[in-house]
Design an enzyme around this catalytic site. Structure first.
Site, short mmCIF file in Angstrom:
data_model
loop_
_atom_site.label_atom_id
_atom_site.label_comp_id
_atom_site.label_asym_id
_atom_site.label_seq_id
_atom_site.Cartn_x
_atom_site.Cartn_y
_atom_site.Cartn_z
N PRO A 273 0.80 -1.33 0.02
CA PRO A 273 0.06 -0.11 0.21
C PRO A 273 1.05 1.25 -0.02
O PRO A 273 1.74 1.37 0.91
CB PRO A 273 -0.70 -0.17 1.33
CG PRO A 273 0.03 -1.00 2.17
CD PRO A 273 0.95 -1.76 1.31
N GLY A 274 0.37 2.42 -0.69
CA GLY A 274 1.12 3.51 -0.86
C GLY A 274 0.11 4.74 -0.27
O GLY A 274 0.24 5.08 0.69
N ARG A 275 -0.75 5.06 -1.33
CA ARG A 275 -1.57 5.93 -1.11
C ARG A 275 -2.61 5.85 0.03
O ARG A 275 -2.56 6.71 0.83
CB ARG A 275 -2.71 5.92 -2.25
CG ARG A 275 -3.61 7.08 -2.41
CD ARG A 275 -4.87 6.77 -3.55
NE ARG A 275 -4.24 6.29 -4.50
CZ ARG A 275 -4.02 7.13 -5.76
NH1 ARG A 275 -4.27 8.40 -5.71
NH2 ARG A 275 -3.44 6.67 -6.90
N CYS A 341 3.64 28.95 -16.07
CA CYS A 341 3.28 29.39 -17.55
C CYS A 341 2.43 28.18 -18.30
O CYS A 341 3.09 27.49 -19.32
CB CYS A 341 4.20 29.76 -18.22
SG CYS A 341 5.00 31.30 -17.20
N TYR A 370 1.76 11.06 -3.70
CA TYR A 370 1.99 11.25 -5.11
C TYR A 370 2.03 13.00 -5.06
O TYR A 370 1.30 13.37 -6.15
CB TYR A 370 1.09 10.64 -5.97
CG TYR A 370 1.18 9.07 -5.77
CD1 TYR A 370 2.25 8.50 -6.31
CD2 TYR A 370 -0.06 8.56 -5.26
CE1 TYR A 370 2.33 7.12 -5.84
CE2 TYR A 370 0.08 7.15 -5.07
CZ TYR A 370 1.34 6.40 -5.59
OH TYR A 370 1.23 5.02 -5.33
#
Ligand code: LLP
Length: 413
Positions: A273-275, A341, A370
């Protein structure tokens, strides 16, 4: 509002645990990423509880947020690390991870990176193509290393219900190995003396919106390894979703656990798991520089941009944006944009806020994952600092300082 016990208002003022966001901003300025360590560890504990009956090895996916203080806290909480580059392995080792608790994954590991992983005895290498397997086999033998523990990454040819840019398990994706290739590798594994194939890996995408596709993918992996008794480790990747908005219909992590547990009983299970560990523990705080009305729209121009948070520009991700100091009064729709820009430099479309003036602070929610890891120096902007509110909820530390203009030119002569 997707606020939590850790990111919440007290007397109208946004806090991270017990610390007023204003207090941090007074010391470090904006833009700044702020993370609640308490929330990170609570998320890890909740994932552990959800999957408890499988007693999985949890390898936090460092790609979501690789700040060394965060990695150290997770390692101290007995998490392993999922690394996708030698750079991430390096960070994991600096954070005190046991080499054996590091999984090295990735679709294009270079010979240098494979050498680095072998020399440091990482626990697993997840292999994504035949050439890579052959290379690892030869390198391990030429270095006289014991056989390297390998998981083969299956591409199950199953679509995931998520943004197309973060789906990885359909046949057209670059990830993993098709069933037939894995069968042919397994049929001749006896010739590969430098590797020991003991695992299967499957990850169909991130921010998954249903459990059924994951279930199917895992079932496919289990069918594939059934004849091979030595392969009893199943790495089911990451993908547990987080709510970016109120009322978002996503399955709870417990639903994933309930859907997968009956299939996986008796196997050694790895999760990456990351998020789910870090996303809702983090916010990006920005100051409004200007308010500009143009073309029938109200723009709030902030000192944060797509350079600090690229998810809205890249995946049309929608993050909630709220004022750091709550105000009464009617809400107006705003376009929240940065100074970069590019027309796509938008942090939020049609965000409803009370009338907002220059100098006010905004928090972009659910940006712990992220966010900073995907930040760049585009337009020669310095990357923001990362502040961590410690587990006691009261103390905080600058875990990474703001870059300087000197940092921007340091590597050029
Ligand atoms: N394991 C593998 C093999 C992966 O490819 C990933 C994520 C993970 C684990 C961790 O997945 P998570 O638990 O975080 O869903 N930048 C994108 C997400 C890219 C995910 C890449 N792979 C975003 O901002 O949504």
């Amino acid at each position: 509002m997707t606020l939590s016990e850790s990111i919440h208002y007290r007397a109208g003022s946004l806090h991270c645990d017990d610390v007023p966001i204003r207090q941090i901003v007074a010391h470090v300025g904006t833009p700044v990423y702020i993370y609640s360590l308490r929330r990170v560890l609570a998320n890890l504990a909740r994932i552990r509880r959800a999957f408890a009956s499988l007693n999985p090895h949890i390898h936090y996916s460092a790609k979501a947020n690789a700040n060394i203080t965060i990695l150290t806290a997770l390692v101290n909480a007995r998490a392993g690390i999922d690394a996708v580059s030698a750079g991430e392995i390096h960070r994991a080792l600096l954070a005190g991870a046991e080499p054996n608790d590091i999984v090295f994954a990735g679709v294009g590991k270079t010979p240098n990176e494979i050498g680095y992983a072998l020399e440091h005895n990482v626990g697993w290498i997840n292999v994504e193509n035949e050439g890579e397997l052959v290379f690892i086999n030869e390198m391990a033998q030429s270095l006289n290393f014991p056989p390297v523990r390998i998981a083969l990454r299956l591409n199950p040819d199953i679509g995931a219900d998520t943004h197309p840019y973060i789906a990885t398990g359909h046949g057209g994706a670059k990830f993993g190995l098709p069933v037939e290739t894995i069968r042919s590798i397994l049929a001749r594994q006896g010739q590969l003396k430098g590797v020991s194939i003991e695992g299967i890996h499957v990850h169909i995408g991130s921010q998954l919106h249903n459990t059924a596709a994951t279930q199917q993918a895992v079932q496919k992996a289990l069918d594939l390894i059934a004849p091979y008794e030595r392969i009893r480790t199943v790495n089911i990747g990451g993908g547990l979703p987080v709510a970016y908005h109120d009322g978002e219909s996503i399955p709870a992590w417990e639903d994933f656990a309930a859907a997968l547990t009956p299939l996986l009983r008796g196997y050694s299970v790895i999760l990456e798991p990351g998020r789910s560990v870090i996303a809702d523990a983090g916010i990006l705080v920005a100051s409004v520089i200007y308010v500009k009305e143009q073309a029938g729209k109200r723009f709030l121009i902030t000192d944060a941009s797509m350079s600090e948070l690229i998810r809205p520009a890249l995946y049309q991700a929608r993050h909630q944006i709220i004022p750091v100091t709550q105000q009464s009064g009617g809400e107006l729709p705003y376009e929240i944009v940065g100074p970069v820009c590019e027309t796509t430099d938008v942090l939020g479309h049609d965000i409803r806020l009370p009338a907002t003036a220059p100098g006010e602070l905004l928090a972009v929610l659910t940006t712990g994952a992220y966010g900073m890891v995907m930040a760049s120096n585009y337009n020669q902007r310095v990357r923001p600092p990362e502040v961590i509110v410690l587990e006691n909820g009261e103390q905080w530390t600058i875990a990474r300082r703001r870059e300087t203009w000197e940092d921007l030119v340091r590597l050029e002569q």
